[in-house]
Motif scaffolding. Sequence first.
Motif, mmCIF file in Angstrom:
data_model
loop_
_atom_site.group_PDB
_atom_site.id
_atom_site.type_symbol
_atom_site.label_atom_id
_atom_site.label_comp_id
_atom_site.label_asym_id
_atom_site.label_seq_id
_atom_site.Cartn_x
_atom_site.Cartn_y
_atom_site.Cartn_z
ATOM 1 N N LEU A 185 -32.905 76.614 62.637
ATOM 2 C CA LEU A 185 -33.437 76.376 61.251
ATOM 3 C C LEU A 185 -34.980 76.281 61.529
ATOM 4 N N SER A 186 -35.620 77.597 61.167
ATOM 5 C CA SER A 186 -36.831 77.771 60.844
ATOM 6 C C SER A 186 -37.465 77.691 59.686
ATOM 7 N N GLN A 187 -38.783 77.692 59.469
ATOM 8 C CA GLN A 187 -39.211 77.673 57.930
ATOM 9 C C GLN A 187 -38.728 78.760 57.180
ATOM 10 N N LYS A 188 -38.596 79.786 57.527
ATOM 11 C CA LYS A 188 -37.793 80.848 56.545
ATOM 12 C C LYS A 188 -36.390 80.478 56.423
ATOM 13 N N ASP A 189 -35.776 79.426 56.979
ATOM 14 C CA ASP A 189 -34.513 79.164 56.843
ATOM 15 C C ASP A 189 -34.452 77.829 55.834
ATOM 16 N N ALA A 190 -35.535 77.680 55.178
ATOM 17 C CA ALA A 190 -35.571 76.345 54.265
ATOM 18 C C ALA A 190 -34.609 76.437 53.356
ATOM 19 N N SER A 191 -34.420 77.641 52.791
ATOM 20 C CA SER A 191 -33.367 77.593 51.587
ATOM 21 C C SER A 191 -31.824 77.180 51.731
ATOM 22 N N SER A 192 -31.485 77.097 53.181
ATOM 23 C CA SER A 192 -30.276 76.639 53.649
ATOM 24 C C SER A 192 -30.382 75.139 53.677
ATOM 25 N N VAL A 193 -31.496 74.348 53.959
ATOM 26 C CA VAL A 193 -31.405 72.900 53.680
ATOM 27 C C VAL A 193 -31.652 72.750 52.173
ATOM 28 N N GLU A 194 -32.322 73.651 51.694
ATOM 29 C CA GLU A 194 -32.458 73.121 50.087
ATOM 30 C C GLU A 194 -31.079 73.259 49.246
ATOM 31 N N ILE A 195 -30.479 74.255 49.723
ATOM 32 C CA ILE A 195 -29.109 74.304 49.111
ATOM 33 C C ILE A 195 -28.363 73.060 49.622
ATOM 34 N N ALA A 196 -28.176 72.415 50.837
ATOM 35 C CA ALA A 196 -27.570 71.325 51.101
ATOM 36 C C ALA A 196 -27.987 70.270 50.608
ATOM 37 N N GLY A 197 -29.482 70.261 50.162
ATOM 38 C CA GLY A 197 -30.083 69.108 49.486
ATOM 39 C C GLY A 197 -29.491 69.179 48.019
ATOM 40 N N LEU A 198 -29.532 70.285 47.349
ATOM 41 C CA LEU A 198 -28.943 70.184 46.173
ATOM 42 C C LEU A 198 -27.489 69.428 45.830
ATOM 43 N N TYR A 199 -26.863 69.662 46.949
ATOM 44 C CA TYR A 199 -25.380 68.957 46.973
ATOM 45 C C TYR A 199 -25.463 67.739 47.074
ATOM 46 N N TRP A 200 -26.351 67.299 47.927
ATOM 47 C CA TRP A 200 -26.567 65.977 48.271
ATOM 48 C C TRP A 200 -27.184 65.169 47.171
ATOM 49 N N HIS A 201 -27.880 65.756 46.505
ATOM 50 C CA HIS A 201 -28.586 64.891 45.298
ATOM 51 C C HIS A 201 -27.857 64.880 44.264
ATOM 52 N N PHE A 202 -26.766 65.800 44.159
ATOM 53 C CA PHE A 202 -25.930 65.752 42.862
ATOM 54 C C PHE A 202 -24.656 64.516 43.481
ATOM 55 N N VAL A 203 -24.437 64.444 44.501
ATOM 56 C CA VAL A 203 -23.722 63.515 44.891
ATOM 57 C C VAL A 203 -24.216 62.095 44.448
ATOM 58 N N ASP A 204 -25.488 61.882 44.933
ATOM 59 C CA ASP A 204 -26.117 60.823 44.551
ATOM 60 C C ASP A 204 -26.199 60.480 42.958
ATOM 61 N N VAL A 205 -26.312 61.605 42.333
ATOM 62 C CA VAL A 205 -26.606 61.320 40.728
ATOM 63 C C VAL A 205 -25.110 61.038 40.217
ATOM 64 N N VAL A 206 -24.175 61.711 40.848
ATOM 65 C CA VAL A 206 -22.611 61.280 40.395
ATOM 66 C C VAL A 206 -22.522 59.750 40.549
ATOM 67 N N TRP A 207 -22.947 59.275 41.617
ATOM 68 C CA TRP A 207 -22.909 57.624 41.833
ATOM 69 C C TRP A 207 -23.726 56.760 40.994
ATOM 70 N N ILE A 208 -24.947 57.558 40.507
ATOM 71 C CA ILE A 208 -25.772 56.770 39.657
ATOM 72 C C ILE A 208 -24.709 56.423 38.156
ATOM 73 N N ILE A 209 -23.993 57.490 37.677
ATOM 74 C CA ILE A 209 -23.320 57.436 36.614
ATOM 75 C C ILE A 209 -22.120 56.576 37.006
ATOM 76 N N ILE A 210 -21.609 56.737 38.163
ATOM 77 C CA ILE A 210 -20.336 55.824 38.280
ATOM 78 C C ILE A 210 -20.661 54.537 38.426
ATOM 79 N N PHE A 211 -21.728 54.160 39.159
ATOM 80 C CA PHE A 211 -22.161 52.759 39.343
ATOM 81 C C PHE A 211 -22.372 52.251 37.982
ATOM 82 N N THR A 212 -22.871 52.863 37.053
ATOM 83 C CA THR A 212 -22.967 52.348 35.650
ATOM 84 C C THR A 212 -21.993 52.350 34.777
#
Lengths: 218, 129
Positions: A185-212
């Motif tokens: 995972l070098s600098q040029k592979d940052a998009s792989s981490v970004e895509i995983a990050g999108l999924y993870w942030h979405f999971v967090d966002v869903v919990w924000i709604i569920i918690f409320t």
Amino acid sequence: MATVLDSHVVVAHGAGHGAADGGGHAEHPPTSTGLDHRKLLMWAFLASDTMFFGSLIATYMSYRGRAEELLIGPFPSEILDIPYTSVSAFVLLMSSLTMVLALAAVQKGDQRGLRVWLLATSLLGAIFLGGQYFEFTEFFHEGLSLQTNMFGASFFTLTGFHGTHVAIGVVWLISLLFVSLRGGLSQKDASSVEIAGLYWHFVDVVWIIIFTVIYLIN
Amino acid sequence: MADHAQPAAHAGAAAHHSEHPTTWKYVQIFFVLLVLTALEVGALYVPSIKPVLPFLLIGLAAVKFAIVAAFYMHLKFDNWLFTAFFVGGIALAISVALAFSALFGTFWQAPIGHGAPEIEHGTARPEGH
């Protein structure tokens, strides 16, 4: 050849002028939109997953308040522990921070930082899952299960699916960590981490709604 | 066309990359989210705002949602197409949720069937319901 879909006029094919999609400083992918197809696919998936959770939340909202009229308890007001779940919400919120710090690290070429923050995110996700497991077993011991009443059925379905999403995310992040440890995972592979990050942030966002919706509004 | 596009591309890309938050900015955003969460939980213990509590909670949740999507998911700094995809899904989800809720009488809490009699807390439902 410029792509009209990009708000900044850029060269779409092969020129290394920085990513129009805002990822790590990679070349433009040779696609018709000038955007990374994998990232676009992830956003399309997240849009569909939004509809999935939206339907589950709507089901919960429709059944909420009717358990008292039709079925036996336990009921939400007597079983949900808001202070405990607030801690879970804090844990998941912090994991979003560590995830975005992992992305920032890989975009700067900081391998050590990437691994530290990926590990931190995975651990926080695992802590959240542990908290969910404890909560589910507590509820079960107090008499609430999928079969007990409509609250139980809709609650466990909604939070169970969310927990499954978190578990998949934790496995994904640990996999990225292993890939990074092997130097993949070098600098040029940052998009792989970004895509995983999108999924993870979405999971967090869903919990924000569920918690409320489930814990606070009730 | 490509020659004219390249200087614009450099300028656009440079401006684009300079917009990304710094590490400290991410931490600040986290504390904002933390404060909003604390406000949500704290609002439960303020009796005077109980009439507007659901709207306040939904509003705070929506703000947190937007902050995470805009900054952590980088929608604010990315191509508009990503925002269109996500917002389109959200719009559909909200529409389906509202339609489902309206269909099943969530907004007016109509009892299912012909109306249920009072049931004691913790007892099974009466025969015939």
